[in-house]
Design an enzyme around this catalytic site. Structure first.
Site: not given
Length: 437
Positions: A164-165
């Site tokens: 994700s991030s």
């Protein structure tokens, strides 16, 4: 025979003093600048997650954690494992199998950890999107430099992976520092530069919604602009995305493919397509083997929190750290997991039963699974739980550590949700995929 010339004792003494006066500062400098190998390999305790401070330039106050296996190899590889929004180094350490893979293969793992309140990495500011510009990439580069310097690591075998991030940061690091990283593996990310903002915001709704569409050349130019004038080799990229991702929408997957194939100068048509696991479609660009310049895995019907145990082994194979050869297929499941969920407006309870379908007893177990998007674990029973969102690991209690062949153990947890109250889609027991149903 003429007499042998000689110096007086006083003259000889003066010469020796002058010689020692010149050598001592040099020896002292060498001793300070090059600690012995034994000191370098004991920089942090082995086989445990350890924080390192004072590792170098760190403009955004990241924390650095490192895992060094007891059997670290000479001139080891380095893998940077980057957590998700709301995560941490310890969550990435316990929620993925990178440390256990390090134990097997002898490489060093670096876990960056965000200290800002959002717990998200900066992948949007102008500073983050250029080499040496400041913010998080500079701090992570310093962590890599510390690890390679301290352990005399192989600078040609430095890799990065993230969720994700962390996947977005994987894209950013490969763009900013193509001369540092050999390859990356991004689980549920977006292209380099897609999240760019100029108002200080960390979030870009157009990008997350999958509406930022560019040509391959435009995407590639964003990467090339991060390090103007660079003409060296570019890192290979492995991309993972679920078709039902409702956080970073699925079109981002296609845009990432456009970007990295253009960066590598290879065509948009796959050189090979296969289905390594039911529901997965793997495409390779620029080559057909395990070391293709770009490899992309699409997971049908899977949401944002797609990461599950066993996937890191495939990233490891793509990196070339598994000893070569074709990535191993998922092992035959020696376990079966059933999950039942009871829900109410914003909460749920889950009952999870694990059955040993093998022929030998399981002595000590860890059950890995990924909570669907929007779910947050609040408490659990019959196991110890690590991770509250995304990747979660349940570890046996003292009284249920052994599961005999054909026997079962039931655990449970309570969680909040924002609308998606489904049970996890997949489970793994001690790193091996289980049959669900």
């Amino acid at each position: 025979m003429p007499p042998t010339p000689h110096r007086s004792r006083t003259a000889l003494r003066k010469a020796l003093v002058a010689l020692l006066g010149g050598l001592l500062p040099l020896l002292a400098a060498l001793a300070l600048g090059a600690p012995p190998a034994s000191a370098r390999t004991q920089a942090v305790p082995t086989a445990t997650l350890t924080e390192v401070t004072g590792f170098g330039a760190n403009p955004s106050n990241l924390q650095m954690y490192v895992y060094v296996p007891a059997g670290v190899t000479a001139h080891p590889a380095v893998v940077v494992a980057v957590h998700w929004c709301g995560g941490s180094a310890s969550a990435m350490y316990s929620g993925t199998e990178w440390s256990s893979l390090a134990d097997q293969h002898g490489f060093v793992v670096v876990y960056p950890s965000v200290t800002r309140s959002s717990k998200c990495f900066d992948v949007s500011s102008p500073q983050a999107l250029r080499r040496g510009g400041g913010s998080d990439p500079v701090g992570i580069r310093s962590m890599v430099d510390w690890a390679t310097r301290t352990y005399a690591a192989d600078t040609g075998r430095v890799f990065v992976t993230g969720i994700s991030s962390g996947a977005m940061m994987t894209n950013v690091l490969l763009g900013d520092y193509p001369d540092v990283f050999a390859a990356g593996a991004a689980f549920s990310g977006v292209p380099f530069g897609c999240f760019a903002t100029t108002d200080g915001s960390e979030w870009n709704s157009a990008c997350s919604g999958g509406t930022v569409i560019r040509t391959p050349r435009q995407w590639g130019d964003l990467v090339r602009a991060a390090y103007p004038g660079y003409t060296g080799p570019r890192p290979r990229m492995q991309l993972w995305h679920g078709t039902e991702d409702d956080t970073l929408r699925y079109p981002n997957f296609g845009e990432e493919i456009k970007q990295w194939t253009n960066v590598h100068g290879v065509g948009q048509t796959p050189a090979a397509t296969d289905t390594p696991v039911s529901g997965w479609t793997r495409t390779r660009y620029g080559a057909t083997g395990d070391r293709a310049p770009v490899e992309a895995i699409s997971l049908q019907g899977v949401g944002h929190n797609l990461y599950s145990w066993g996937m890191a082994s495939r990233a490891l194979a793509f990196f070339g750290l598994d000893g070569g050869g074709t990535p191993p297929q998922p092992p035959t499941a020696a376990c079966k997991v059933t999950a039942a969920v009871s829900t109410w407006s914003t909460g749920l309870t889950a009952s999870v039963t694990v059955t040993n379908t093998g022929t030998t007893a399981v002595n000590g177990w860890k059950l890995g699974f990924t909570l669907p998007a929007g779910q947050t674990l609040t408490n659990g029973w019959n196991a110890g739980y690590t991770g509250s969102s995304g990747a979660v690991t349940a570890t046996n209690a003292a009284y249920n550590a052994t599961i005999a062949p054909g026997a079962s153990v039931t655990i449970g947890y309570q969680a909040t949700h924002t609308g998606n109250s489904a049970a996890p889609a997949a489970f793994s027991l001690n790193g091996s995929a289980c049959t669900a149903g």
